[in-house]
Design a protein around this motif. Structure first.
Motif, short mmCIF file in Angstrom:
data_model
loop_
_atom_site.label_atom_id
_atom_site.label_comp_id
_atom_site.label_asym_id
_atom_site.label_seq_id
_atom_site.Cartn_x
_atom_site.Cartn_y
_atom_site.Cartn_z
N GLN A 120 0.82 -1.21 0.00
CA GLN A 120 0.00 0.00 0.00
C GLN A 120 0.86 1.27 0.00
O GLN A 120 0.51 2.27 0.61
CB GLN A 120 -0.96 0.01 1.22
CG GLN A 120 -1.98 -1.10 1.23
CD GLN A 120 -2.93 -1.01 0.04
OE1 GLN A 120 -3.35 0.09 -0.34
NE2 GLN A 120 -3.22 -2.14 -0.57
N SER A 157 2.85 6.91 1.66
CA SER A 157 1.91 5.95 2.28
C SER A 157 0.45 6.30 1.91
O SER A 157 0.07 7.48 1.92
CB SER A 157 2.07 5.98 3.80
OG SER A 157 1.10 5.17 4.40
N GLU A 159 -2.13 5.00 3.61
CA GLU A 159 -2.94 4.71 4.79
C GLU A 159 -3.93 5.84 5.06
O GLU A 159 -5.10 5.63 5.34
CB GLU A 159 -2.03 4.50 5.99
CG GLU A 159 -2.80 4.16 7.27
CD GLU A 159 -1.87 3.91 8.44
OE1 GLU A 159 -2.38 3.69 9.55
OE2 GLU A 159 -0.64 3.95 8.23
N GLN A 160 -3.41 7.07 4.97
CA GLN A 160 -4.30 8.21 5.19
C GLN A 160 -5.37 8.27 4.11
O GLN A 160 -6.52 8.60 4.38
CB GLN A 160 -3.47 9.50 5.20
CG GLN A 160 -4.29 10.74 5.57
CD GLN A 160 -3.43 11.99 5.65
OE1 GLN A 160 -2.22 11.92 5.44
NE2 GLN A 160 -4.04 13.11 5.94
N GLU A 162 -6.61 5.64 2.56
CA GLU A 162 -7.59 4.60 2.87
C GLU A 162 -8.55 5.05 3.97
O GLU A 162 -9.76 4.79 3.92
CB GLU A 162 -6.88 3.30 3.28
CG GLU A 162 -6.10 2.63 2.17
CD GLU A 162 -7.04 2.15 1.06
OE1 GLU A 162 -8.18 1.73 1.37
OE2 GLU A 162 -6.64 2.21 -0.12
N GLN A 163 -7.99 5.68 5.00
CA GLN A 163 -8.85 6.19 6.06
C GLN A 163 -9.83 7.22 5.51
O GLN A 163 -11.01 7.25 5.89
CB GLN A 163 -7.99 6.79 7.18
CG GLN A 163 -7.12 5.78 7.92
CD GLN A 163 -6.24 6.43 8.94
OE1 GLN A 163 -6.21 7.66 9.06
NE2 GLN A 163 -5.47 5.61 9.68
#
Length: 636
Positions: A120, A157, A159-160, A162-163
């Motif tokens: 990811q 990344s 991740e942020q 996806e959030q």
């Protein structure tokens, strides 16, 4: 497919389904569009960062200042999304790294690239090129503008991202649920405002259909529903007025009909009384006339006198036939004739038909053909014999030349008995009328030789009594076919009944007591009995009869009594008194000019045979022979 949804359900479906479908489509479209925009923004932000690092690292790459490049890479990690920065020279050698290390991409192309890694991570590579000609510090070699100096690789990344995606989806779902809830509430409200008035209208129509014409629909809202409610209320009011008016008319008509019915019943009762009295008064002299003619015919006469006696006898017989037929009709209409069905063979009946009607057919130049049969049927043998004899007699009467056939055919579990003739035929439109009384299509002059028009009327009544269907096929000039359908019965063993000899010798020396208050009837009966060899004691009442029997010191062998006698006693009472005096086994015969059903029921209940006047001598002789033949048997 017919689904039993009510109007409220249908309104809800119409309101909700488009809203739900539209809400889902819009929410899905907007959510995916928003997520795509955010992903593109992150890529553009990472690519812009890589380009900025490339511009800042241009001098460090030219001067091969690794310390400067390291500081530059480390300072770039302050971004929260940035997970690693790697700086490579133009040959792919690693000059500086901060955070996670990334591998260099193909340096030969010198192009920017964006690659999604399996963890990811978004890998963005950006080439570093010289913006102006510069000299290399080592060999003082001149480098051309836009020459490839190295490569910046950053790891971003997701991740942020996806959030952010999940928050966006949750927000979209929440918005969709709120919209749907609002739509449901609004739909229920709209459904209630539309379906409730319609439901009230439907319920009111149901009540009105059940006769509750005082039902009214609340007038609500405006527009079509309001007009419909007002129209139904107006219709119910008018129906109530019409119903009340119709009820008044029906009451008036019922009252009028009741009055006319009572008048008709009174008139019918008066007519019945008149006919009963007239029938009795007419039968008395006819009875005496028949007996006088029978007694007169026994004596010696000249040829002219014999011819005159025969003509008188024929006239009397025609009158007796009319009275007997009228009596049969009245018995059938009064319901006093009861059927006693049982299995019996058709062969003996067919033999009697051929024996009785064969000579008369030959006298008229006709042929009577009775086809022999071994079939058995289930019916009342006496009543059915009357039906068949009337049909054969009717066929012979209206056949001028040719043949009359009598046949029996199997029809499944039934037997069809047909009488076929080659007579004048019956038009289709007249076939129903011939079963009415006194209807004779081919006898407008009322010729007595062609009957009285009562035979087929009796056939119809007897067939209805026995539940035997009557069929008729006929065409003018081509004859007629009358049929009777009977249930078929299994063959049984026939037992030969003893035949009672019906001869005048049986009566010689028999003592007959006669009671009749009509002088002519008494004299004619006494004369005929004495001509048969009987010893007769006659009187007009039981008291006088007892005195006469006491004077001659005899006991009667048989009693013949009229039903209607002077005083309060009738013939049945007299028979009971004489049986009390001479024993309960005294044979008795009742004569009567009354054709009402009460007389027949009374005689039947007491087991006394009843003959209606006028009585033919042969019938009287047979009845007396039967009663005298039973005397002394166990049944008596």
């Amino acid at each position: 497919m017919n689904i039993g949804w009510d109007i409220r359900t249908r309104v809800l479906i119409v309101a909700l389904v488009p809203t739900i479908v539209l809400g889902i489509l819009l929410t899905t479209s907007l959510t995916f569009s928003r997520l795509s925009d955010q992903e593109d923004a992150m890529r553009m932000q990472g690519q812009a960062l890589a380009r900025q690092l490339g511009s800042a690292a241009e001098f460090g790459l030219i001067s091969d200042n690794r310390e400067q490049l390291q500081r530059l890479a480390t300072s770039a990690l302050t971004s929260s999304d940035l997970q690693g920065v790697s700086i490579f020279d133009r040959k792919g050698g690693l000059l500086a790294v901060a955070g996670m290390q990334a591998h260099s991409t193909n340096m030969l192309t010198g192009d920017s690239s964006i690659q999604m890694l399996s963890n990811q991570m978004l890998r963005i590579s950006e080439p570093v090129r010289a913006t102006s000609p510069v000299k290399s510090t080592g060999k003082q070699k001149m480098q051309a503008s836009n020459a490839l100096l190295g490569q910046i690789v950053v790891l971003v990344s997701q991740e942020q991202l996806e959030q952010l995606k999940w928050r966006q989806v949750a927000t979209a779902l929440g918005t969709l649920i709120i919209v749907l809830c609002g739509s449901v509430i609004l739909s229920f409200y709209m459904s209630a405002t539309v379906s409730k008035p319609i439901w009230r209208i439907a319920q009111a129509m149901t009540d009105i259909g059940r006769g509750k014409l005082d039902t009214r629909v609340p007038v609500e809202g405006r527009g079509s529903l309001r007009n419909l409610a007002e129209g139904i209320n107006e219709m119910a009011a008018r129906l109530a007025v019409v119903r009340d008016d119709m009820a008044q008319r029906i009451d008036a008509a019922t009252s009028q009909l009741r009055e006319r019915t009572e008048d008709a019943e009174r008139a019918n009762l008066a007519k019945s009384r008149f006919l009963a009295a007239a029938s009795h008064d007419l039968r008395q002299p006819m009875h005496a006339l028949g007996l006088f003619i029978a007694d007169l015919a026994r004596k010696q006469h000249s040829a002219e006198s014999r011819l005159l006696i025969d003509r008188i006898a024929a006239s009397a017989e025609a009158m007796e036939n009319l009275l007997d037929s009228l009596l049969d009709i009245s018995k059938l209409d009064a319901g006093v004739v009861t059927a006693n069905p049982r299995p019996f063979a058709l062969a003996p009946l067919f033999e009697r038909i051929e024996t009785d009607y064969g000579p008369s057919a030959r006298e008229r130049g006709l042929r009577l053909r009775v086809r022999p049969t071994q079939l058995w049927v289930h019916s009342d043998p006496l009543l059915f014999e009357r039906i068949l004899m009337n049909l054969v007699s009717n066929a012979l009467r209206y056949t001028l030349k040719g043949t009359v056939f009598v046949v029996a055919r199997k029809r499944g579990d039934h037997v069809l008995i047909e009488v076929l003739d080659s007579g004048v035929g019956i038009p289709q439109e007249e076939q129903a009328a011939i079963f009415q009384e006194f209807v004779q299509l081919a006898n407008p002059a009322r010729d007595r030789s062609k009957g009285l028009g009562l035979g087929l009327a009796i056939v119809r009544r007897l067939a209805d009594l026995l539940y035997h269907p009557i069929t008729l096929r006929s065409e003018p000039g081509r004859g007629s076919i009358f049929g009777v359908m009977l249930p078929r019965a299994p063959e049984e063993n026939q037992q030969t009944q003893p035949v009672l000899l019906d001869t005048e010798q049986e009566f010689v020396g028999k003592i007959v007591a006669v009671i009749d208050d009509d002088t002519l009837a008494q004299e004619s009966l006494v004369g005929l009995l004495r001509a048969w060899g009987c010893f007769v004691v006659a009187a007009d009442g039981p008291d006088k009869l007892m005195l006469s029997l006491a004077e001659v010191e005899v006991e009667p062998d048989i009693l013949v009594s009229d039903y209607r006698l002077p005083g309060h006693r009738n013939g049945l009472d007299v028979i009971a008194e004489l049986r009390h005096r001479f024993g309960p086994g005294l044979p008795a015969l009742l004569l009567s000019g009354d054709t009402g059903p009460e007389t027949l029921r009374s005689a039947t209940d007491q087991g006394i045979p009843l003959l209606h006047k006028p009585v033919r001598p042969a019938k009287l002789r047979a009845a007396l022979a039967h009663l005298l033949g039973r005397q002394g048997t166990p049944e008596a």
